[in-house]
Design a protein around this motif. Structure first.
Motif, PDB file in Angstrom:
ATOM      1  N   SER A   3       0.555  -0.953  -0.409  1.00 38.78           N
ATOM      2  CA  SER A   3      -0.418   0.259  -0.264  1.00 38.78           C
ATOM      3  C   SER A   3       0.450   1.688  -0.140  1.00 38.78           C
ATOM      4  O   SER A   3       0.349   2.406  -1.122  1.00 38.78           O
ATOM      5  N   ILE A   4       1.687   1.075   0.651  1.00 43.94           N
ATOM      6  CA  ILE A   4       3.321   2.385   0.738  1.00 43.94           C
ATOM      7  C   ILE A   4       3.682   2.706  -0.455  1.00 43.94           C
ATOM      8  O   ILE A   4       3.564   3.706  -1.344  1.00 43.94           O
ATOM      9  N   LYS A   5       4.041   1.573  -1.339  1.00 48.84           N
ATOM     10  CA  LYS A   5       4.349   1.393  -2.526  1.00 48.84           C
ATOM     11  C   LYS A   5       3.691   2.315  -3.536  1.00 48.84           C
ATOM     12  O   LYS A   5       3.603   3.309  -4.505  1.00 48.84           O
ATOM     13  N   LYS A   6       2.233   1.543  -3.689  1.00 46.27           N
ATOM     14  CA  LYS A   6       0.422   1.730  -5.093  1.00 46.27           C
ATOM     15  C   LYS A   6       1.114   4.216  -4.221  1.00 46.27           C
ATOM     16  O   LYS A   6       0.835   4.330  -5.121  1.00 46.27           O
ATOM     17  N   LEU A   7       0.696   4.138  -3.319  1.00 44.29           N
ATOM     18  CA  LEU A   7       0.696   5.605  -2.684  1.00 44.29           C
ATOM     19  C   LEU A   7       1.778   6.275  -3.419  1.00 44.29           C
ATOM     20  O   LEU A   7       2.269   7.364  -3.756  1.00 44.29           O
ATOM     21  N   ALA A   8       3.468   6.194  -3.188  1.00 45.03           N
ATOM     22  CA  ALA A   8       4.086   6.502  -3.451  1.00 45.03           C
ATOM     23  C   ALA A   8       4.637   6.634  -5.102  1.00 45.03           C
ATOM     24  O   ALA A   8       4.433   7.239  -6.056  1.00 45.03           O
ATOM     25  N   ASP A   9       3.932   5.294  -5.712  1.00 45.55           N
ATOM     26  CA  ASP A   9       3.638   5.420  -7.188  1.00 45.55           C
ATOM     27  C   ASP A   9       2.916   6.337  -7.227  1.00 45.55           C
ATOM     28  O   ASP A   9       3.062   7.339  -8.835  1.00 45.55           O
ATOM     29  N   LYS A  10       1.459   5.916  -7.197  1.00 42.59           N
ATOM     30  CA  LYS A  10       0.899   7.913  -7.349  1.00 42.59           C
ATOM     31  C   LYS A  10       1.619   8.909  -7.472  1.00 42.59           C
ATOM     32  O   LYS A  10       0.856  10.217  -7.743  1.00 42.59           O
ATOM     33  N   LYS A  11       1.692   9.281  -6.207  1.00 45.63           N
ATOM     34  CA  LYS A  11       2.757  10.545  -5.489  1.00 45.63           C
ATOM     35  C   LYS A  11       3.526  11.102  -6.570  1.00 45.63           C
ATOM     36  O   LYS A  11       4.240  11.745  -6.768  1.00 45.63           O
ATOM     37  N   GLY A  12       4.760  10.265  -7.235  1.00 43.45           N
ATOM     38  CA  GLY A  12       5.608   9.820  -8.134  1.00 43.45           C
ATOM     39  C   GLY A  12       6.695   9.876  -7.054  1.00 43.45           C
ATOM     40  O   GLY A  12       7.707  10.784  -7.016  1.00 43.45           O
ATOM     41  N   ILE A  13       7.094   9.604  -6.113  1.00 42.79           N
ATOM     42  CA  ILE A  13       8.003   9.734  -4.960  1.00 42.79           C
ATOM     43  C   ILE A  13       8.750   8.703  -4.844  1.00 42.79           C
ATOM     44  O   ILE A  13       8.252   6.799  -4.768  1.00 42.79           O
ATOM     45  N   LYS A  14      10.275   8.684  -5.533  1.00 40.03           N
ATOM     46  CA  LYS A  14      11.047   7.475  -5.140  1.00 40.03           C
ATOM     47  C   LYS A  14      11.381   7.025  -3.678  1.00 40.03           C
ATOM     48  O   LYS A  14      11.500   7.714  -2.627  1.00 40.03           O
ATOM     49  N   ILE A  15      11.306   5.754  -3.708  1.00 38.34           N
ATOM     50  CA  ILE A  15      11.590   4.851  -2.476  1.00 38.34           C
ATOM     51  C   ILE A  15      12.319   3.748  -2.771  1.00 38.34           C
ATOM     52  O   ILE A  15      12.558   2.939  -3.607  1.00 38.34           O
ATOM     53  N   LYS A  16      14.205   4.272  -2.318  1.00 33.84           N
ATOM     54  CA  LYS A  16      14.810   3.396  -2.707  1.00 33.84           C
ATOM     55  C   LYS A  16      15.594   2.722  -0.934  1.00 33.84           C
ATOM     56  O   LYS A  16      15.725   3.345  -0.016  1.00 33.84           O
ATOM     57  N   LEU A  17      15.366   1.281  -1.178  1.00 33.07           N
ATOM     58  CA  LEU A  17      16.044   0.388  -0.090  1.00 33.07           C
ATOM     59  C   LEU A  17      17.180  -0.517  -0.403  1.00 33.07           C
ATOM     60  O   LEU A  17      17.058  -1.346  -1.201  1.00 33.07           O
ATOM     61  N   HIS A  18      17.555  -0.617   0.728  1.00 32.28           N
ATOM     62  CA  HIS A  18      19.332  -1.269   0.534  1.00 32.28           C
ATOM     63  C   HIS A  18      19.372  -1.769   1.631  1.00 32.28           C
ATOM     64  O   HIS A  18      18.671  -1.680   2.772  1.00 32.28           O
ATOM     65  N   ASN A  19      20.145  -2.711   1.854  1.00 30.04           N
ATOM     66  CA  ASN A  19      20.344  -4.015   2.898  1.00 30.04           C
ATOM     67  C   ASN A  19      22.356  -3.704   3.052  1.00 30.04           C
ATOM     68  O   ASN A  19      22.696  -4.262   4.100  1.00 30.04           O
ATOM     69  N   ILE A  20      22.728  -2.956   2.204  1.00 29.48           N
ATOM     70  CA  ILE A  20      24.156  -3.467   1.965  1.00 29.48           C
ATOM     71  C   ILE A  20      24.054  -1.819   2.003  1.00 29.48           C
ATOM     72  O   ILE A  20      24.040  -0.544   1.233  1.00 29.48           O
ATOM     73  N   ILE A  21      25.508  -1.013   2.935  1.00 25.46           N
ATOM     74  CA  ILE A  21      25.923   0.414   3.539  1.00 25.46           C
ATOM     75  C   ILE A  21      26.625   0.823   2.322  1.00 25.46           C
ATOM     76  O   ILE A  21      25.801   2.051   1.216  1.00 25.46           O
ATOM     77  N   TYR A  22      27.227   0.206   1.820  1.00 31.61           N
ATOM     78  CA  TYR A  22      28.375   1.264  -0.083  1.00 31.61           C
ATOM     79  C   TYR A  22      27.292   1.454  -1.178  1.00 31.61           C
ATOM     80  O   TYR A  22      27.282   2.105  -2.096  1.00 31.61           O
ATOM     81  N   LYS A  23      26.267   0.158  -1.226  1.00 27.12           N
ATOM     82  CA  LYS A  23      24.937   0.526  -2.341  1.00 27.12           C
ATOM     83  C   LYS A  23      24.136   1.132  -1.878  1.00 27.12           C
ATOM     84  O   LYS A  23      23.757   2.029  -3.295  1.00 27.12           O
ATOM     85  N   LEU A  24      23.496   1.733  -1.146  1.00 28.59           N
ATOM     86  CA  LEU A  24      22.847   2.836  -0.547  1.00 28.59           C
ATOM     87  C   LEU A  24      23.875   4.066  -0.869  1.00 28.59           C
ATOM     88  O   LEU A  24      23.441   5.373  -0.957  1.00 28.59           O
ATOM     89  N   ILE A  25      24.906   4.134  -0.485  1.00 26.10           N
ATOM     90  CA  ILE A  25      25.110   5.739  -0.805  1.00 26.10           C
ATOM     91  C   ILE A  25      25.989   5.621  -2.613  1.00 26.10           C
ATOM     92  O   ILE A  25      25.899   6.457  -2.619  1.00 26.10           O
ATOM     93  N   GLU A  26      26.013   4.522  -3.171  1.00 27.04           N
ATOM     94  CA  GLU A  26      26.207   4.720  -4.132  1.00 27.04           C
ATOM     95  C   GLU A  26      24.671   4.943  -5.249  1.00 27.04           C
ATOM     96  O   GLU A  26      25.093   6.042  -5.996  1.00 27.04           O
TER      97      GLU A  26
END
Length: 721
Positions: free
Chosen positions: A576-599
């Motif tokens: 439901s959060i992902k659909k709401l974000a898509d509807k409003k054009g908000i980017k959600i970027k999820l990561h489990n490794i720190i250096y990939k998040l920074i990249e």
């Protein structure tokens, strides 16, 4: 006149208190003489015969006689005269506008005449006392200083640790707290996994420990060892430092084939700073390229001397993956712990340290803590940082509920009002009321410190702007004061109109971030990396919000308001959060490794940078002769040129270079070969050309034909890994 009417009027006036000793408006009167009195003549007017009008007309002409008490009250009140403003120190722009009865824009307009930089002034900005007085005076008003209330000095109600007990009989043995440190991917988590026979390593993203964990290892001899596992990645240096502050022994894990690395050196430094003894665990000794002796020699350069070289550091060659020599390492740890004679007071008020903090949907804020003194039980009231808890439940490392936690034992605590920060000191207090007093005091101290820092920053900025203002005034010293004011007003007028009452500034070159993490330490590590961002001139980085827990609707709303991006570390976002974000054009970027998040963050920064324009040279020509052509009444300069490199294409852009300086940039108005108009002139050919602007040519000038291409810029920020 009608006598009944006169009697009726007399009764009405008496009822409304307008008579005093049969006087109306201070004059003696009789009923028959009403027409001679000014009030009487008014009442006889034919339009005032109605009852209500008679009453109001009579009362309006009569003076209200105040009592003694009312006169005393009037003397006590000292009302502000018209146009007088009550001012005080540290007033904000908004407060001053309210006191003056004006809008905020009025204050901004007056500030145009001062040395204050309007770009740094917000409605909640504190004004200097001189500026407050000047604003009031410029507005045609007078100021009056408000009486300052003397603030009583608050009593220190903070909680502190108990004094150290000097009675050995009151102390009982406790398990050693051991921290495993080392470089990333040198096998720390695999070592712990082998020791406690669980699968922690397989659960970690990419085999890298993302946040701190505390576990108990039961030895065959019955001994207990409390282990803390800290991340080896460069981003988590603060968490490694925190681990050594509560530990008794550090096991330094070094891979036999890699040797000493950056985080290895940092781990040694943390142990030295905390005054904690080391045990060296040389891992991956089962590999063919392993060289344990090289590792020991490399460590000599960092003052880590093994026993075989005459030092006091035990060295154990192990293979965490195959489980080789793990019991030897455990026995070395127990032996060192016995030498240290680790004991603690298990009675009295609890003292401890928070190792990690996180939020759980069902349980609320949870903390992992090491108890250092006392015995923690359900119902205890604890204080940590600026929050407190009444302990509802205690859980061990496997999530099972326990009734008590003695010293040296890691435990998860449930019942916090808010999430405390990792590294905060836990202190038990007598009651909930006492806990609230401690939190109130700590909040007050923090506010006072913040106010002090804010004032220092404000004063420094005001000093800087004052110097700039004085420089401007010196430049305008030759003008009269009226001319100076007019020049300053015209120069700064545009600033006032760019400041609406509720300013929402949206800058395309700003990246707004919402950062969410699974635990406090992860968020701390990300924020520490973001603190190193030093490319504000390229793209501003604005951290709108950070916190723990999964992505929520509030995060989406914030991202929408600030046109931001949500970065999540080891957290989730439901459908439901992902659909709401898509509807409003908000980017959600999820990561489990720190250096990939920074990249990913760097890629997002790159996308916000404006494209760079790169010039590619297509051809070069030299001016051999100059002449002019008459078109109508105008003479147009023409250059006779020869192409000596590449080609000249009329569709492209050109520039004229003289003595290495660019004289002109633009397009050609004509390009001819002999008498024919042409589109392209190749190498070795002569041509005549004229520019779209009247520029005089000189023999020896260079004509450059070039093409402009937009190239995506990349940020120059280097987070260090």
């Amino acid at each position: 006149m009608n006598r009944g009417l006169l009697l009726r009027l007399e009764n009405l006036v008496q009822l409304h208190g307008a008579l005093s000793s049969r006087k109306v408006c201070g004059a003696q009167w009789r009923p028959g003489q009403l027409s001679a009195h000014p009030v009487g003549s008014l009442l006889l007017h034919p339009q005032l015969w109605q009852k209500d009008r008679l009453i109001s007309a009579a009362l309006s002409q009569c003076r209200h006689l105040a009592t003694k008490e009312e006169r005393k009250k009037q003397k006590k009140r000292i009302p502000l005269t018209r146009g007088e403003v009550e001012i005080r120190q540290k007033m904000t722009v908004e407060e001053l506008a309210q006191a003056m009865g004006k809008g905020i824009d009025h204050v901004y307009e007056v500030l145009l005449y001062t040395d204050i930089n309007l770009d740094s002034v917000e409605p909640d900005s504190i004004l200097h006392e001189d500026h407050i007085k000047m604003i009031v005076q410029k507005s045609g008003m007078k100021y009056k200083s408000a009486k300052l209330k003397e603030e009583k000095e608050r009593k220190n109600t903070d909680a502190v640790r108990r004094q150290v007990v000097n009675y050995p009989a009151a102390l009982t043995p406790r398990p050693p707290v051991v921290t495993i440190l080392g470089h990333v991917d040198h096998g720390k988590t695999t070592l712990l996994d082998s020791l406690r026979k669980t699968q922690v390593a397989s659960m970690e993203a990419g085999g890298i420990t993302q946040h701190i964990g505390a576990f108990i290892v039961h030895m065959p001899s019955g001994e207990k060892i409390t282990f803390l596992d800290t991340p080896g990645h460069a981003a988590f240096s603060a968490m490694r430092a925190r681990g050594t502050n509560v530990t008794d022994i550090v096991i330094l894990v070094v891979a036999a084939e890699d040797g000493v690395m950056q985080q290895t050196i940092e781990s040694i430094q943390h142990a030295k700073n905390a005054g904690v003894p080391l045990i060296l665990a040389i891992n991956k000794c089962d590999k063919p390229e392993a060289d344990p002796e090289r590792v020991k020699k490399e460590l000599l350069a960092h003052d880590v001397v093994c026993e075989e070289f005459g030092g006091d550091v035990q060295a154990v060659n192990i293979s965490a993956l195959k489980g080789e020599n793990l019991m030897v390492l455990a026995e070395a740890t127990v032996a060192l712990a016995e030498m240290l004679e680790l004991k603690a007071d298990a009675t009295g008020l609890v003292e401890g340290t928070i190792i990690e903090s996180r939020k759980d949907k069902g349980k609320g804020p949870l903390t992992t803590a090491i108890i250092q003194r006392g015995t923690l039980r359900k119902g205890c009231v604890l204080v940590a940082g600026k929050t407190w808890a009444k302990v509802r439940f205690l859980f061990d490392e496997n999530g099972k509920a326990v009734d008590a936690a003695p010293p040296g034992i890691p435990v998860e605590i449930m019942g916090w009002k808010e999430s405390p920060s990792a590294g905060d000191e836990i202190l038990e207090v007598e009651s909930e009321q006492r806990a609230q007093e401690v939190v109130a005091w700590r909040t007050y101290v923090e506010q006072q410190e913040k106010m002090k820092k804010d004032l220092e920053v404000i004063e420094a900025k005001q000093k800087e702007h004052r110097l700039e203002y004085e420089k401007k005034q010196q430049k305008l010293a030759h003008l009269t004061w009226r001319q100076r004011k007019a020049v300053l007003y015209k120069a700064n007028k545009h600033l006032m109109f760019s400041r609406p009452k509720e300013r929402t500034e949206m800058d395309e070159n700003t990246l707004s971030l919402i950062v969410k993490g699974d635990v406090d330490g992860s968020v701390e590590a990300i924020l520490n990396i973001l603190d190193s961002y030093d490319c504000e001139d390229e793209c501003k980085l604005d951290i709108v919000y950070f916190g723990m827990g999964d992505i929520s609707e509030n995060d989406i709303s914030l991202a929408e308001v600030f046109n931001g991006v949500i970065f999540g570390f080891s957290v989730k976002a439901n459908e439901s959060i992902k659909k709401l974000a898509d509807k409003k054009g908000i980017k959600i970027k999820l990561h489990n490794i720190i250096y990939k998040l920074i990249e990913d963050l760097k890629d997002e920064l790159n996308s916000r940078l404006p494209p760079a324009v790169v010039e590619t040279t297509i051809g070069e020509a030299s001016v051999l002769d100059t002449f002019s052509v008459t078109v109508g009444k105008n003479k147009i300069p023409v250059a006779g040129c020869r192409v000596h490199k590449g080609l000249l294409d009329r569709k492209m852009k050109f520039k004229l270079i003289r003595n290495r300086d660019v004289i002109w940039k633009g397009c050609l108005s004509s390009l001819k070969h002999h008498k024919d108009d042409v589109q392209v002139i190749k190498t070795g050919m002569d041509c005549g050309l004229s520019l779209d602007k009247s520029v005089e040519f000189s023999i020896g000038d260079e004509i450059i034909c070039y093409e402009e291409k937009e190239v995506q810029q990349t940020t120059s920020w280097d987070p260090g890994f």
